[in-house]
Write a protein that holds these residues in place. Sequence first.
Motif, PDB file in Angstrom:
ATOM      1  N   MET A 348       0.827  -1.211   0.000  1.00 55.00           N
ATOM      2  CA  MET A 348       0.000   0.000   0.000  1.00 55.00           C
ATOM      3  C   MET A 348       0.859   1.258   0.000  1.00 55.00           C
ATOM      4  O   MET A 348       0.628   2.185  -0.809  1.00 55.00           O
ATOM      5  N   THR A 349       1.839   1.326   0.870  1.00 60.61           N
ATOM      6  CA  THR A 349       2.645   2.534   0.966  1.00 60.61           C
ATOM      7  C   THR A 349       3.548   2.691  -0.257  1.00 60.61           C
ATOM      8  O   THR A 349       3.768   3.811  -0.740  1.00 60.61           O
ATOM      9  N   GLY A 350       4.063   1.586  -0.784  1.00 60.40           N
ATOM     10  CA  GLY A 350       4.847   1.654  -2.021  1.00 60.40           C
ATOM     11  C   GLY A 350       4.014   2.164  -3.183  1.00 60.40           C
ATOM     12  O   GLY A 350       4.507   2.911  -4.042  1.00 60.40           O
ATOM     13  N   MET A 417      -8.504   3.399  -6.176  1.00 62.31           N
ATOM     14  CA  MET A 417      -7.500   3.301  -7.235  1.00 62.31           C
ATOM     15  C   MET A 417      -8.148   2.892  -8.553  1.00 62.31           C
ATOM     16  O   MET A 417      -7.774   3.402  -9.626  1.00 62.31           O
ATOM     17  N   ILE A 418      -9.114   2.000  -8.494  1.00 71.36           N
ATOM     18  CA  ILE A 418      -9.833   1.600  -9.709  1.00 71.36           C
ATOM     19  C   ILE A 418     -10.556   2.795 -10.328  1.00 71.36           C
ATOM     20  O   ILE A 418     -10.476   3.048 -11.548  1.00 71.36           O
ATOM     21  N   ILE A 419     -11.261   3.557  -9.492  1.00 73.42           N
ATOM     22  CA  ILE A 419     -12.011   4.717 -10.001  1.00 73.42           C
ATOM     23  C   ILE A 419     -11.060   5.759 -10.566  1.00 73.42           C
ATOM     24  O   ILE A 419     -11.304   6.327 -11.646  1.00 73.42           O
ATOM     25  N   PHE A 420      -9.960   6.043  -9.854  1.00 73.59           N
ATOM     26  CA  PHE A 420      -8.980   7.010 -10.338  1.00 73.59           C
ATOM     27  C   PHE A 420      -8.411   6.588 -11.689  1.00 73.59           C
ATOM     28  O   PHE A 420      -8.250   7.411 -12.601  1.00 73.59           O
ATOM     29  N   THR A 421      -8.141   5.297 -11.837  1.00 76.06           N
ATOM     30  CA  THR A 421      -7.544   4.783 -13.075  1.00 76.06           C
ATOM     31  C   THR A 421      -8.443   5.013 -14.279  1.00 76.06           C
ATOM     32  O   THR A 421      -7.975   5.445 -15.354  1.00 76.06           O
ATOM     33  N   PHE A 422      -9.734   4.756 -14.117  1.00 74.85           N
ATOM     34  CA  PHE A 422     -10.637   4.814 -15.270  1.00 74.85           C
ATOM     35  C   PHE A 422     -11.303   6.164 -15.476  1.00 74.85           C
ATOM     36  O   PHE A 422     -12.094   6.324 -16.406  1.00 74.85           O
ATOM     37  N   GLY A 493       1.177   4.069 -21.503  1.00 77.57           N
ATOM     38  CA  GLY A 493       0.253   5.057 -20.978  1.00 77.57           C
ATOM     39  C   GLY A 493      -0.096   4.806 -19.517  1.00 77.57           C
ATOM     40  O   GLY A 493       0.145   3.728 -18.962  1.00 77.57           O
ATOM     41  N   PRO A 494      -0.711   5.813 -18.846  1.00 78.67           N
ATOM     42  CA  PRO A 494      -1.040   5.705 -17.417  1.00 78.67           C
ATOM     43  C   PRO A 494      -1.996   4.566 -17.079  1.00 78.67           C
ATOM     44  O   PRO A 494      -1.936   4.031 -15.970  1.00 78.67           O
ATOM     45  N   LEU A 495      -2.891   4.181 -18.015  1.00 72.11           N
ATOM     46  CA  LEU A 495      -3.853   3.127 -17.710  1.00 72.11           C
ATOM     47  C   LEU A 495      -3.146   1.819 -17.345  1.00 72.11           C
ATOM     48  O   LEU A 495      -3.479   1.176 -16.336  1.00 72.11           O
ATOM     49  N   ALA A 496      -2.163   1.437 -18.127  1.00 72.91           N
ATOM     50  CA  ALA A 496      -1.443   0.193 -17.861  1.00 72.91           C
ATOM     51  C   ALA A 496      -0.686   0.266 -16.540  1.00 72.91           C
ATOM     52  O   ALA A 496      -0.698  -0.692 -15.744  1.00 72.91           O
ATOM     53  N   GLY A 497      -0.056   1.392 -16.273  1.00 70.53           N
ATOM     54  CA  GLY A 497       0.691   1.544 -15.025  1.00 70.53           C
ATOM     55  C   GLY A 497      -0.211   1.478 -13.801  1.00 70.53           C
ATOM     56  O   GLY A 497       0.129   0.843 -12.797  1.00 70.53           O
ATOM     57  N   ASN A 498      -1.385   2.108 -13.874  1.00 71.58           N
ATOM     58  CA  ASN A 498      -2.292   2.102 -12.728  1.00 71.58           C
ATOM     59  C   ASN A 498      -2.931   0.730 -12.508  1.00 71.58           C
ATOM     60  O   ASN A 498      -3.162   0.320 -11.361  1.00 71.58           O
ATOM     61  N   ALA A 503      -3.576  -4.453  -9.257  1.00 72.77           N
ATOM     62  CA  ALA A 503      -3.400  -5.889  -9.044  1.00 72.77           C
ATOM     63  C   ALA A 503      -2.644  -6.153  -7.750  1.00 72.77           C
ATOM     64  O   ALA A 503      -2.988  -7.063  -6.973  1.00 72.77           O
ATOM     65  N   TRP A 504      -1.627  -5.371  -7.485  1.00 77.09           N
ATOM     66  CA  TRP A 504      -0.853  -5.551  -6.256  1.00 77.09           C
ATOM     67  C   TRP A 504      -1.667  -5.175  -5.014  1.00 77.09           C
ATOM     68  O   TRP A 504      -1.570  -5.844  -3.976  1.00 77.09           O
ATOM     69  N   ILE A 505      -2.453  -4.115  -5.101  1.00 69.30           N
ATOM     70  CA  ILE A 505      -3.278  -3.715  -3.953  1.00 69.30           C
ATOM     71  C   ILE A 505      -4.303  -4.799  -3.620  1.00 69.30           C
ATOM     72  O   ILE A 505      -4.601  -5.058  -2.448  1.00 69.30           O
ATOM     73  N   PHE A 506      -4.842  -5.451  -4.645  1.00 69.96           N
ATOM     74  CA  PHE A 506      -5.781  -6.551  -4.406  1.00 69.96           C
ATOM     75  C   PHE A 506      -5.098  -7.685  -3.632  1.00 69.96           C
ATOM     76  O   PHE A 506      -5.686  -8.285  -2.727  1.00 69.96           O
ATOM     77  N   LEU A 507      -3.840  -7.968  -3.985  1.00 66.34           N
ATOM     78  CA  LEU A 507      -3.082  -8.966  -3.233  1.00 66.34           C
ATOM     79  C   LEU A 507      -2.917  -8.531  -1.777  1.00 66.34           C
ATOM     80  O   LEU A 507      -3.023  -9.357  -0.844  1.00 66.34           O
TER      81      LEU A 507
END
Length: 543
Positions: A348-350, A417-422, A493-498, A503-507
């Motif tokens: 989360m912090t990373g 994070m999902i909402i921000f991404t899309f 682009g930013p979409l792929a990076g976010n 995926a990591w936050i879900f883990l």
Amino acid sequence: MTKTAAAAAAGPEEESLAEGKAPGSDAFAPAQGEPAGKRANGTLQAAANGDPLSRQAAGGGADKFDKCQAGEEEEEEPRARLVPLLLGGGGGDKAGAETGARGLRTALSPRRFVVLLIFSLYSLVNAFQWIQYSIISNVFEDFYGVPLTDIDWLSMIYMLAYVPLIFPAAWLLDRCGLRLTALLGAGFNALGAWVKCGSVARDRYWATMLGQLLCAVAQVFILGLPSHVASVWFGPREVSTACATAVLGNQLGVAVGFLLPPVLVPNTKNDTALMSHNINIMFYGTASVATLLFILTVIAFKEKPRYPPSEAQAVLQHNPPEYSYKKSIMNLFKNIPFVLLLISYGIMTGSFYSVSTLLNQMILTYYKGEEISAGLIGLTLVIAGMVGSILCGLWLDYTKTYKQTTLIVYVLSFIGMIIFTFTLNLEHLFIVFITGGALGFFMTGYLPLGFEFAVEITYPESEGTSSGLLNASAQLFGIFFTLVQGKLISEHGPLAGNLFLCAWIFLGIILTALIKSDLKRHNVNLGARNMDIKAVPVNSPEE
């Protein structure tokens, strides 16, 4: 009820406790052949049922205690408590008489607010220096004539330096104490700021990197302190709020780092002299403030209050365990709940570090020439997170629901994070402000939760060691996330990076759900855990 009346009402019970028995029970009667008042393990366990305990139960008379305290400076708040402890533990009758003949007083010192304020302010300046390059990365890219990746490293050097230095820094905190660690943090912070004042030339990228490296060293002596400052100076009903406030200082520095650099150093690509002048203003202003805070740290930052603020601190200070730094580290890594928290906190912090470092690049991908707007979006993200931190700290102090709160905030951070991404590419900046604020509220609000949860499940291990390991995990994940997300943003682009971060936050959610919650420090403060040494709070008299 006055103090005299309370003592009189508790007379029979107090006498039975002084003889080694709980009121109305012979459960704590001394073993055959043992001195009266001593259990088989050498300790006297105070009652945990809320019955008042007199000074006599602590081994000394009321008059004797009053004489002991007469003439001392009254810097404690009125709600000071006397914690009865008999620290025997194998020391024999003589040792029991020496340590058990006096009560261990807990009190809250007004100085705690000064200590917290100074720490929060120099933590603010350190965080400001971390992000001041990244939020105007295109400006410094043009000024120094280096690739954008080199500018990103001015941020990542904070993360890289932390990992190898946290272990000696944590050892220093436990061996040499809070004050020296605070002085090193404030001192390196000011030194690095002054070195950067000499880097304002197009061929001095190396000098600005050196200054940033010194500030990164300062960070090692800062990031692990919030939970330690809170535990040493604040009472059990305010410790989580104090920790959140200490973390908030760092967050406020990030917020100021998002806001001021785009204003102080606008993009004047065609006027290098003006750009140099603006950078000088920012660097010299930062150095002056950092120096002032170092002086205040020297003057006002003390090692610890006169009396411990809580029963848990009373136990640690008056019966300190045999400390081995290596053993402490091993104990933490054997603690499965802590290992799970270590990974989930790092994720989360990373993620927060990566988003903060690359925010300018994400915003400018869709909104050209909006450097100031990018800074304001970052400001919104962090200010919302500060509100989240304080609310989470207050909630923890009120409910002590560490795991439940941590898990809920983690899930809401994932949704944010999902909402921000899309919504980032909808070409409406006001939407990005809203979604960025929501993301910051939960993602940044999580930071003090992780610190306090770690202290609870690892007590009585050092807060500095557990916090240091959490931050080391965050730095490692921050470097990894920043490099990978930056590569994805530049190529796809930013979409792929976010989505990579999502995926990591879900883990991290899954790992947090697996943590077993065992609130050891809280149980000690309640007097609910059967320990060899046990502190039980005495109800304060009504005023």
